[in-house]
Design an enzyme around this catalytic site. Sequence first.
Site, PDB file in Angstrom:
ATOM      1  N   LYS A  11       0.858  -1.201   0.000  1.00  0.00           N
ATOM      2  CA  LYS A  11       0.000   0.000   0.000  1.00  0.00           C
ATOM      3  C   LYS A  11       0.890   1.246   0.000  1.00  0.00           C
ATOM      4  O   LYS A  11       2.028   1.221   0.473  1.00  0.00           O
ATOM      5  CB  LYS A  11      -0.959   0.030   1.188  1.00  0.00           C
ATOM      6  N   ALA A 105       3.833  -1.331   4.094  1.00  0.00           N
ATOM      7  CA  ALA A 105       2.971  -2.278   4.820  1.00  0.00           C
ATOM      8  C   ALA A 105       3.086  -3.711   4.336  1.00  0.00           C
ATOM      9  O   ALA A 105       2.105  -4.461   4.348  1.00  0.00           O
ATOM     10  CB  ALA A 105       1.509  -1.812   4.779  1.00  0.00           C
ATOM     11  N   ASP A 141      -2.593  -1.294  10.047  1.00  0.00           N
ATOM     12  CA  ASP A 141      -2.727  -1.311   8.581  1.00  0.00           C
ATOM     13  C   ASP A 141      -3.363  -2.605   8.057  1.00  0.00           C
ATOM     14  O   ASP A 141      -3.694  -2.698   6.877  1.00  0.00           O
ATOM     15  CB  ASP A 141      -1.339  -1.203   7.911  1.00  0.00           C
TER      16      ASP A 141
HETATM   17  P1  ATP Z   1       4.487  -0.129   7.736  1.00  0.00           P
HETATM   18  O1  ATP Z   1       4.299   0.652   6.477  1.00  0.00           O
HETATM   19  O2  ATP Z   1       3.230  -0.855   8.201  1.00  0.00           O
HETATM   20  O3  ATP Z   1       5.208   0.606   8.843  1.00  0.00           O
HETATM   21  P2  ATP Z   1       6.788  -1.313   6.645  1.00  0.00           P
HETATM   22  O4  ATP Z   1       6.523  -1.478   5.182  1.00  0.00           O
HETATM   23  O5  ATP Z   1       7.566  -0.103   7.047  1.00  0.00           O
HETATM   24  O6  ATP Z   1       5.423  -1.340   7.392  1.00  0.00           O
HETATM   25  P3  ATP Z   1       7.423  -4.078   6.921  1.00  0.00           P
HETATM   26  O7  ATP Z   1       8.086  -4.407   5.639  1.00  0.00           O
HETATM   27  O8  ATP Z   1       6.026  -4.548   7.096  1.00  0.00           O
HETATM   28  O9  ATP Z   1       7.530  -2.513   7.223  1.00  0.00           O
HETATM   29  O10 ATP Z   1       8.348  -4.678   8.085  1.00  0.00           O
HETATM   30  C1  ATP Z   1       8.798  -3.975   9.199  1.00  0.00           C
HETATM   31  C2  ATP Z   1       9.548  -4.954  10.130  1.00  0.00           C
HETATM   32  O11 ATP Z   1       8.692  -6.028  10.486  1.00  0.00           O
HETATM   33  C3  ATP Z   1      10.770  -5.551   9.468  1.00  0.00           C
HETATM   34  O12 ATP Z   1      11.885  -5.058  10.136  1.00  0.00           O
HETATM   35  C4  ATP Z   1      10.634  -7.057   9.617  1.00  0.00           C
HETATM   36  O13 ATP Z   1      11.725  -7.591  10.321  1.00  0.00           O
HETATM   37  C5  ATP Z   1       9.378  -7.276  10.422  1.00  0.00           C
HETATM   38  N1  ATP Z   1       8.451  -8.257   9.802  1.00  0.00           N
HETATM   39  C6  ATP Z   1       7.700  -9.119  10.458  1.00  0.00           C
HETATM   40  N2  ATP Z   1       6.955  -9.848   9.625  1.00  0.00           N
HETATM   41  C7  ATP Z   1       7.229  -9.446   8.381  1.00  0.00           C
HETATM   42  C8  ATP Z   1       6.755  -9.831   7.084  1.00  0.00           C
HETATM   43  N3  ATP Z   1       5.866 -10.821   6.914  1.00  0.00           N
HETATM   44  N4  ATP Z   1       7.234  -9.148   6.020  1.00  0.00           N
HETATM   45  C9  ATP Z   1       8.121  -8.140   6.201  1.00  0.00           C
HETATM   46  N5  ATP Z   1       8.624  -7.775   7.399  1.00  0.00           N
HETATM   47  C10 ATP Z   1       8.178  -8.394   8.482  1.00  0.00           C
END
Ligand code: ATP
Length: 315
Positions: A11, A105, A141
């Site tokens: 997203k 996300a 999210d």
């Molecule tokens: P958001 O936009 O919701 O803050 P994000 O895109 O910044 O999320 P993600 O890629 O979802 O961040 O991951 C953030 C942290 O969560 C990573 O450091 C990772 O170690 C951990 N994590 C746990 N489960 C997952 C998963 N299924 N996919 C990716 N990262 C994950």
Amino acid sequence: MRSYTLISPAKINLYLEIISDRPDGYHELAMVLQSVGLTDQIDLRSLSTESIQVHCDHPLVPSDKTNLAYRAAELMAAEFPQAFAQYGGVAININKRIPVGAGLAGGSSNAAAVLMGIDLLWHLGLTQSELQELAAKIGSDVPFCIAGGTALATGRGEQLSPLPNLEHPWVVLGKYRNLAVSTPWAYQTYRQKYISTYVSDADSLEVRRQRVHSGAMVNAIFKKDQVKIGQLLHNDLEKVVLPEYPQVLRLREAFYEAGVLGAMMSGSGPTVFALSESEAKAQQVQQHVRKSIPEPNLDLWVAPFTTAGIRVVAH
Ligand code: ATP
């Protein structure tokens, strides 16, 4: 049915406004969220034992209980113990394409896919709103990731109002592979700097929420006016992240130099996205940015807006 394959899209935030603190420690937000066609693939397979296994070949994604996909399966096992006993556990394989810790996300979307996949594996027949209620227990999210498309999100991000589907514009996403921004750091820094702008009473909070509901971005989405949508992109967190991360600011500028409808950091970053009128234009923008920032660490993707959230593609 013993196995399912689901598509789990990223997203972006077309709009992110921080309104106030909440008693639960989260921030009160008003966001416009949009699913995009940069996706992970999730394979779910029933196990004969009552166990949960997660596998992902991305080095930054944990395979233990801290994986959001694991937490989704654990939640389903706790909520539906009879089905867990009857149908057994689940093996989850995550084929990661969404960059990690990127403000896209990815983890939340994977959790949403696991909730939907287990609903099918265990023949639970949950409605979308029941799935979204479970999703809110995992993260703010996750409810949006279940339904996807275009939506206004308030509260922590879990109170959703669907908006008309946008099939255009196309999006170009850019992220430096070696760069991560901590989401808690971004929100805490924002609080320190801008707490004087936070509203403190229920009436002012409602006024600010309503302002977004009837605001210019939502109107532009109802009119499907891509030019306006591009002009109205907004993210309060840019105020704290861009000064600290000049590379992210440079990337945002490079998108504007390439001639886009608008460019903005997504969530707490560091991914920057730009909107273009067509796939061909988005590809030109990608090439232009690749030339103006010849950094091997800069990953760029072109993707469409998508009108769906999690999709089942095989079983
Ligand atoms: P958001 O936009 O919701 O803050 P994000 O895109 O910044 O999320 P993600 O890629 O979802 O961040 O991951 C953030 C942290 O969560 C990573 O450091 C990772 O170690 C951990 N994590 C746990 N489960 C997952 C998963 N299924 N996919 C990716 N990262 C994950």
